[in-house]
Design a protein around this motif. Structure first.
Motif, PDB file in Angstrom:
ATOM      1  N   ARG A 193       0.648  -1.222   0.259  1.00 15.73           N
ATOM      2  CA  ARG A 193      -0.286  -0.041   0.214  1.00 15.73           C
ATOM      3  C   ARG A 193       0.684   1.149  -0.021  1.00 15.73           C
ATOM      4  NH1 ARG A 193      -4.974  -0.035   1.502  1.00 15.73           N
ATOM      5  NH2 ARG A 193      -5.015   1.715   1.576  1.00 15.73           N
ATOM      6  N   PRO A 194       1.817   1.620  -1.399  1.00 16.05           N
ATOM      7  CA  PRO A 194       2.465   3.002  -1.093  1.00 16.05           C
ATOM      8  C   PRO A 194       1.653   3.829  -0.809  1.00 16.05           C
ATOM      9  CG  PRO A 194       1.705   2.110  -3.207  1.00 16.05           C
ATOM     10  CD  PRO A 194       1.371   0.633  -2.386  1.00 16.05           C
ATOM     11  N   ASP A 195       0.553   4.137  -1.389  1.00 18.05           N
ATOM     12  CA  ASP A 195      -0.967   5.322  -0.433  1.00 18.05           C
ATOM     13  C   ASP A 195      -0.916   5.043   0.662  1.00 18.05           C
ATOM     14  OD1 ASP A 195      -2.530   2.837  -1.307  1.00 18.05           O
ATOM     15  OD2 ASP A 195      -4.944   3.240  -0.670  1.00 18.05           O
ATOM     16  N   LEU A 196      -1.484   4.497   1.161  1.00 17.88           N
ATOM     17  CA  LEU A 196      -1.352   4.701   3.009  1.00 17.88           C
ATOM     18  C   LEU A 196      -0.116   4.811   2.740  1.00 17.88           C
ATOM     19  CD1 LEU A 196      -2.947   3.821   5.343  1.00 17.88           C
ATOM     20  CD2 LEU A 196      -2.347   1.356   5.189  1.00 17.88           C
ATOM     21  N   LEU A 197       1.579   4.520   3.146  1.00 15.95           N
ATOM     22  CA  LEU A 197       2.619   4.510   3.356  1.00 15.95           C
ATOM     23  C   LEU A 197       2.378   6.730   3.525  1.00 15.95           C
ATOM     24  CD1 LEU A 197       5.480   5.056   4.841  1.00 15.95           C
ATOM     25  CD2 LEU A 197       6.144   4.234   2.279  1.00 15.95           C
ATOM     26  N   ALA A 198       2.114   7.075   1.768  1.00 12.52           N
ATOM     27  CA  ALA A 198       2.404   7.984   1.275  1.00 12.52           C
ATOM     28  C   ALA A 198       1.566   8.860   3.014  1.00 12.52           C
ATOM     29  CB  ALA A 198       2.207   8.041   0.498  1.00 12.52           C
ATOM     30  N   ARG A 199       0.219   8.807   2.722  1.00 13.45           N
ATOM     31  CA  ARG A 199      -0.426   9.196   3.501  1.00 13.45           C
ATOM     32  C   ARG A 199      -0.410   9.167   5.104  1.00 13.45           C
ATOM     33  NH1 ARG A 199      -7.371   8.108   3.927  1.00 13.45           N
ATOM     34  NH2 ARG A 199      -7.602  10.139   4.904  1.00 13.45           N
ATOM     35  N   LEU A 200       0.361   8.685   5.414  1.00 11.79           N
ATOM     36  CA  LEU A 200       0.539   8.940   6.579  1.00 11.79           C
ATOM     37  C   LEU A 200       1.673   9.691   7.014  1.00 11.79           C
ATOM     38  CD1 LEU A 200       0.407   4.681   7.583  1.00 11.79           C
ATOM     39  CD2 LEU A 200      -1.379   6.292   8.792  1.00 11.79           C
ATOM     40  N   LEU A 201       2.778   9.509   6.310  1.00 11.07           N
ATOM     41  CA  LEU A 201       4.234  10.550   6.925  1.00 11.07           C
ATOM     42  C   LEU A 201       4.003  11.698   5.775  1.00 11.07           C
ATOM     43  CD1 LEU A 201       6.513   8.261   3.996  1.00 11.07           C
ATOM     44  CD2 LEU A 201       6.263   8.992   6.328  1.00 11.07           C
ATOM     45  N   GLU A 202       2.933  11.635   5.680  1.00 17.88           N
ATOM     46  CA  GLU A 202       1.755  13.130   5.381  1.00 17.88           C
ATOM     47  C   GLU A 202       1.070  14.095   6.412  1.00 17.88           C
ATOM     48  OE1 GLU A 202      -0.828  15.871   2.320  1.00 17.88           O
ATOM     49  OE2 GLU A 202      -0.458  13.948   2.161  1.00 17.88           O
ATOM     50  N   VAL A 203       0.387  12.585   6.998  1.00 13.40           N
ATOM     51  CA  VAL A 203      -0.553  13.550   7.764  1.00 13.40           C
ATOM     52  C   VAL A 203       0.580  13.156   8.943  1.00 13.40           C
ATOM     53  CG1 VAL A 203      -2.617  12.676   7.335  1.00 13.40           C
ATOM     54  CG2 VAL A 203      -1.404  10.938   8.701  1.00 13.40           C
ATOM     55  N   THR A 204       1.482  12.286   9.741  1.00 10.59           N
ATOM     56  CA  THR A 204       2.105  12.415  10.487  1.00 10.59           C
ATOM     57  C   THR A 204       2.858  14.191  10.791  1.00 10.59           C
ATOM     58  OG1 THR A 204       3.236  11.514   9.967  1.00 10.59           O
ATOM     59  CG2 THR A 204       1.951  10.306  10.833  1.00 10.59           C
ATOM     60  N   GLY A 205       3.348  14.714   9.329  1.00  6.37           N
ATOM     61  CA  GLY A 205       3.992  15.714   9.309  1.00  6.37           C
ATOM     62  C   GLY A 205       5.262  15.490   8.863  1.00  6.37           C
ATOM     63  N   GLN A 206       5.546  13.837   8.666  1.00  3.99           N
ATOM     64  CA  GLN A 206       6.929  13.993   8.220  1.00  3.99           C
ATOM     65  C   GLN A 206       7.471  14.743   6.528  1.00  3.99           C
ATOM     66  OE1 GLN A 206       8.381  10.014   9.066  1.00  3.99           O
ATOM     67  NE2 GLN A 206       6.396   9.601  10.268  1.00  3.99           N
ATOM     68  N   LEU A 207       6.616  14.987   6.273  1.00  7.15           N
ATOM     69  CA  LEU A 207       6.391  15.708   4.430  1.00  7.15           C
ATOM     70  C   LEU A 207       6.525  17.466   4.907  1.00  7.15           C
ATOM     71  CD1 LEU A 207       4.818  12.994   2.590  1.00  7.15           C
ATOM     72  CD2 LEU A 207       7.307  12.833   2.980  1.00  7.15           C
ATOM     73  N   ASP A 208       6.067  17.752   5.777  1.00 11.52           N
ATOM     74  CA  ASP A 208       6.344  19.122   5.966  1.00 11.52           C
ATOM     75  C   ASP A 208       7.846  19.140   5.504  1.00 11.52           C
ATOM     76  OD1 ASP A 208       5.689  21.834   6.295  1.00 11.52           O
ATOM     77  OD2 ASP A 208       5.137  21.127   8.242  1.00 11.52           O
ATOM     78  N   ARG A 209       8.060  19.957   4.632  1.00  4.64           N
ATOM     79  CA  ARG A 209      10.328  20.796   5.346  1.00  4.64           C
ATOM     80  C   ARG A 209       9.951  22.035   5.742  1.00  4.64           C
ATOM     81  NH1 ARG A 209      11.620  15.995   4.655  1.00  4.64           N
ATOM     82  NH2 ARG A 209      10.926  15.146   2.649  1.00  4.64           N
ATOM     83  N   THR A 210       8.625  23.082   6.294  1.00  3.45           N
ATOM     84  CA  THR A 210       8.429  24.127   6.987  1.00  3.45           C
ATOM     85  C   THR A 210       8.492  24.288   8.163  1.00  3.45           C
ATOM     86  OG1 THR A 210       6.465  23.887   7.135  1.00  3.45           O
ATOM     87  CG2 THR A 210       7.006  24.900   5.227  1.00  3.45           C
ATOM     88  N   TYR A 211       8.916  22.685   9.146  1.00  2.00           N
ATOM     89  CA  TYR A 211       8.473  21.620  10.670  1.00  2.00           C
ATOM     90  C   TYR A 211       7.695  22.578  11.628  1.00  2.00           C
ATOM     91  CZ  TYR A 211      13.090  19.733   7.829  1.00  2.00           C
ATOM     92  OH  TYR A 211      13.484  18.644   7.684  1.00  2.00           O
TER      93      TYR A 211
END
Length: 253
Positions: A193-211
């Motif tokens: 489930r690459p879609d689930l991995l991507a969504r979880l990384l996003e909602v947990t804040g790990q893809l936010d490069r502004t921190y």
């Protein structure tokens, strides 16, 4: 010893009046309790060497051994070393001098998941590997990629674990994945489930490069601060590091 909450922060405590070299067993028990409850303890006014940090770690528990260190790059990405082992360690100790560090509490991140995502991770697993950020030696430059992959995975093999597990000390459900090490997520039926991995990384804040994400906590420090944090709950990300600062990892008991 005085333990106080860090004003204006989502988690973390300040510990004053504790001598890392002379702390009593009662003080160390209080320190552990504070770390489990508040995720990070900042021990103020410490003047310790590497040997001193190792000695404190030994008094807190049993030092953890890592996978092959030569293929581990500095941590300028979200990670926690527990993701690479089937026996997660409990505490990490660091005596920072240069690098402020970002943290995410993955127990709190799980609590903030939407109902559909909480349902999606039931029975799911995640696979973690050092390959994405492996740091190679100069001698590796002329070796074929296929050979290097075999070498790295032989010394630091991928690990597949449940994507959620209860914290053994607090009982909280902790979400186990990181942008740095998690390479895939499989649902309860075993489907990738690459879609689930991507969504979880996003909602947990790990893809936010502004921190600036609500889950992200910036841990700053002053000279003499010694950090102890809960590795079962937290992932971290150095804001910048040319030379990684040493971290001592400890099993509680």
């Amino acid at each position: 010893m005085k333990i106080t909450a860090r004003a204006g922060e989502a988690f973390g405590v300040t510990v004053e009046g504790l001598d890392a070299a002379e702390a009593s067993s009662a003080d160390l028990a209080m320190l552990k309790k504070a770390v489990y409850a508040d995720k990070i303890a900042v021990l103020k006014g410490q003047d310790v060497t590497r040997d001193g940090i190792l000695a404190l770690g030994k008094r807190l528990g049993r030092r953890a051994e890592f996978h092959e260190p030569v293929y581990r790059s500095p941590g300028c990405f979200w990670h926690s070393d527990y993701l690479l082992t089937r026996a997660p360690f409990d505490f990490a100790l660091a005596y920072p001098k240069v690098v402020p560090t970002y943290f995410i509490d993955m127990a709190a991140a799980y609590r903030r998941l939407s109902a559909d995502l909480k349902l999606a991770v039931v029975g799911a697993t995640a696979t973690h590997s050092v390959l994405r950020h492996a740091k190679l030696l100069p001698a590796d430059v002329r070796r074929p990629i296929s050979e290097l992959v075999q070498v790295v995975t032989g010394k630091a093999p991928p690990v597949t674990n449940s994507i959620t597990e209860p914290h053994p000390r607090t009982g909280e459900t902790v979400l186990h994945l990181s942008e740095g090490f998690t390479t895939s997520v499989q649902d309860a039926g075993g489907a990738d489930r690459p879609d689930l991995l991507a969504r979880l990384l996003e909602v947990t804040g790990q893809l936010d490069r502004t921190y600036q994400h609500d889950n992200v906590h910036l841990q700053t420090f002053e000279a003499g601060d010694l950090l102890v944090w809960d590795n079962r709950s937290l992932i971290h990300h150095a804001s910048y590091t040319a030379t990684p600062e040493p971290v001592v990892s400890v099993y509680d008991g």
